[in-house]
Scaffold this motif. Structure first.
Motif: not given
Length: 606
Positions: A97-102, A109-110
């Motif tokens: 989940a963390i990898w997907a969110v990152t 990013w904007l």
């Protein structure tokens, strides 16, 4: 036994390379001998024979095979596993989940930065004014359906009370209402961003388009205030997203979109105007006259359902009559009185006292002509001498308004147009007669509006909070309030030219519409139809409010319509010209090579 680097028997036959003392069988060479796995008697060599040995380069006569023999052949990779190799553990569900969110944040990013800024601003706003901000009409919505608690009547629709205030106040206080409204503000930005990506808008342009609703300080003020404006915006955005989610709106989405857009009218009466752009879009996006008829009828019925339902509630429960609001005629008088030229207007004697002088009209404005105690409609109190009773002037006000519209229509149109263009000003300010913009600006101290919302007494803000279910007394964090006020005045507002550019780009997108099989396809039709719906919806809501009165509060829907329409319109125009250029290039004849450009010369045989 021949070792590596020694010339094996077989005249350089590469199959004769020894493997643990065993030799390849003497079958003929196959076409794919360079890439085949090691074989013994036509069978693959067992893994245990090769697992622990390094892979050797292909050799001929003890020398590496030249690159030109292998350069054009695909590389064959053999994955070697051993029983002693430990399996690499897969990431946990939390890690994935963390990898997907990152990864998502890296691509977007904007918008991630804008959302972070919006969350910080909303947290500061929630801290600055506790439990929430109250406006002049807040008591109308808090107590509008409870006649035992207040003597305030309500002449505006109470959908805000029924849909948001009452459910939340059953379990929490007004501070939680403000929190819910802040969540709605963030949710609107996310929903519009995702919608634009589905329509092919570039990520950076979609993020820029939702920046106003995420960062505008007037939006933050409205979210912290107990008023229906944010809920109206949220219903507007939800209805537009539902209708635009599919390239061609399916019947289910049409039904849901109609119900949501129709529910906006009991929140703010101007929501009635949304049926027009929604119906235009559904008809334009549907294919076939039967489908258009079915979708249009379903949309109209579902839109009318919450409107008629609330009007029935108003008549049976609230006893206000079978209507959304009874203030329409009062504001019609205010608009026409503000525009009227009393010197040339022909009126009956009993209506003439209702026409204000130019000085009174300019100083009071539309809102003052309706609500101020020195308004002509308030001061004029004719008496029926036979009965000794005051005459109700509401019918006279309506007759006066119709007389102005009939005799001086251009003055009325000009007065409305003058208010409509105020949105596009470079700065935000109030003209003479306008509702003060300071009502929607952050103050250094808690704002009061006596006699409705006072500092002390029965109508004090703290007493209102106590009667509404708690939250403590009205209080201000001066540091946070000062920061918000400076942000609002110097950076945190959307300049009018941004709205003008969005409107013009949205209108430009409409000209790229053309008949095609797939309105949501890769061409400009998808964003163009979306631009059609959002542009016309924004104009309908903003102009519908300006018909009666200009207020910066009523301009908030511009934040969730005009920049979005501009991004979609710009995308549609760019795609239109790109496709046109591609079609032109595809239809251009190919250029012949230079050697073929000269005309052939036939030899003359003597």
């Amino acid at each position: 036994m021949s070792g590596a680097g020694q010339e094996p028997p077989g005249d350089g036959d590469p199959r004769a390379v020894g493997v643990d003392g065993l030799w390849a069988s003497p079958e003929p060479l196959t076409a794919n001998w360079m890439t085949a796995e090691p074989m013994i008697a036509g069978q693959p060599i067992p893994d245990q024979l090769t697992a622990d040995r390094p892979l050797a380069e292909p050799m001929i006569a003890g020398q590496p095979i030249p690159d030109q023999l292998t350069a054009d052949r695909p590389l064959v990779t053999k994955t070697v596993t051993t029983a002693n190799t430990a399996a690499t553990p897969a990431g946990s569900r939390l890690d994935r989940a963390i990898w997907a969110v990152t990864a998502t944040a890296r691509r977007h990013w904007l918008i991630a930065l804008l959302l972070a800024a919006g969350l910080i601003l909303r947290a500061i706003t929630q801290l600055a004014y506790e439990p929430a901000l109250l406006f002049i009409d807040s008591k109308k919505y808090i107590f509008g359906t409870n006649f035992s608690t207040t003597d305030w009547g309500s002449f505006d629709p109470l959908g805000y009370t029924l849909f948001l205030l009452r459910p939340v106040l059953m379990v929490a206080d007004l501070a939680f209402v403000a929190l819910v409204q802040h969540v709605l503000g963030i949710a609107m930005g996310v929903a519009l961003y995702v919608l634009m990506l589905r329509k092919g808008v570039a990520r950076w342009l979609a993020a820029v388009a939702v920046a106003p609703v995420l960062l505008d300080a007037y939006q933050l003020n409205a979210e912290q205030t107990i008023m229906p404006d944010v809920l109206f915006e949220a219903l507007l955005v939800a209805g537009l997203v539902l209708l635009l989610w599919q390239p061609r709106p399916g019947l289910g989405f049409v039904i849901l979109g109609g119900l949501v857009l129709g529910s906006s009218a009991p929140v703010r009466q101007v929501g009635e105007a949304l049926i027009v752009p929604a119906l235009i879009y559904v008809i334009a996006a549907s294919k076939g006259w039967r489908t258009r008829l079915l979708r249009g009828a379903a949309l109209t019925f579902c839109f009318a359902l919450p409107v008629v339902g609330y009007m029935s509630y108003s008549a049976v429960i609230l006893h206000y009559g079978f209507e959304l609001s009874n203030m329409g005629n009062a504001y019609l008088y205010g608009r026409t009185a503000h525009a009227a030229d009393c010197a040339t207007l022909k009126l009956p004697a009993d209506e003439q006292p209702l026409c204000p002088t130019p000085a009174v009209s300019a100083s009071l404005g539309v809102d003052g002509l309706v609500n101020a105690p020195n308004s002509p409609r308030v001061l004029y109190q004719p008496v029926n001498v036979q009965l000794g009773l005051l005459i109700d002037t509401l019918p006279l006000q309506t007759q006066f308004a119709y007389a102005v519209i009939k005799q001086q229509p251009l003055r009325v149109v000009g007065d409305i147009a003058n208010d409509s263009v105020k949105l596009f000003a470079l700065t935000r300010h109030s003209d003479e007669g306008d509702t003060p913009i300071s009502r929607w600006q952050f103050q250094f101290s808690y704002p009061y509006y006596p006699p409705g919302i006072s500092h002390y007494g029965r109508s004090s803000a703290s007493n209102v909070f106590a009667a509404a279910g708690g939250g403590g007394y009205a209080r201000v964090n001066k540091t946070a309030a000062t920061a918000l006020r400076r942000y609002q005045f110097h950076l945190g507002f959307t300049p009018g030219p941004v709205f003008l550019l969005g409107l013009l780009a949205g209108l430009a997108g409409l000209f790229t519409l053309r008949r095609r099989r797939d309105p949501g396809g890769p061409g400009p039709q998808g964003p163009a139809l979306a631009s059609l719906l959002i542009t016309v919806s924004g104009v309908a809501v903003l102009l519908g409010a300006d018909l009666y009165e200009f207020s910066w509060r009523y301009q908030l829907p511009a934040l969730v319509t005009l920049p979005i329409a501009g991004a979609l319109g710009a995308t549609a125009v760019a795609r239109y010209y790109r496709e046109r250029r591609n079609r032109t290039a595809a239809g251009r004849p190919a250029v012949a090579p230079a050697s073929q450009l000269a005309a052939p010369v036939s030899e003359q045989v003597p």
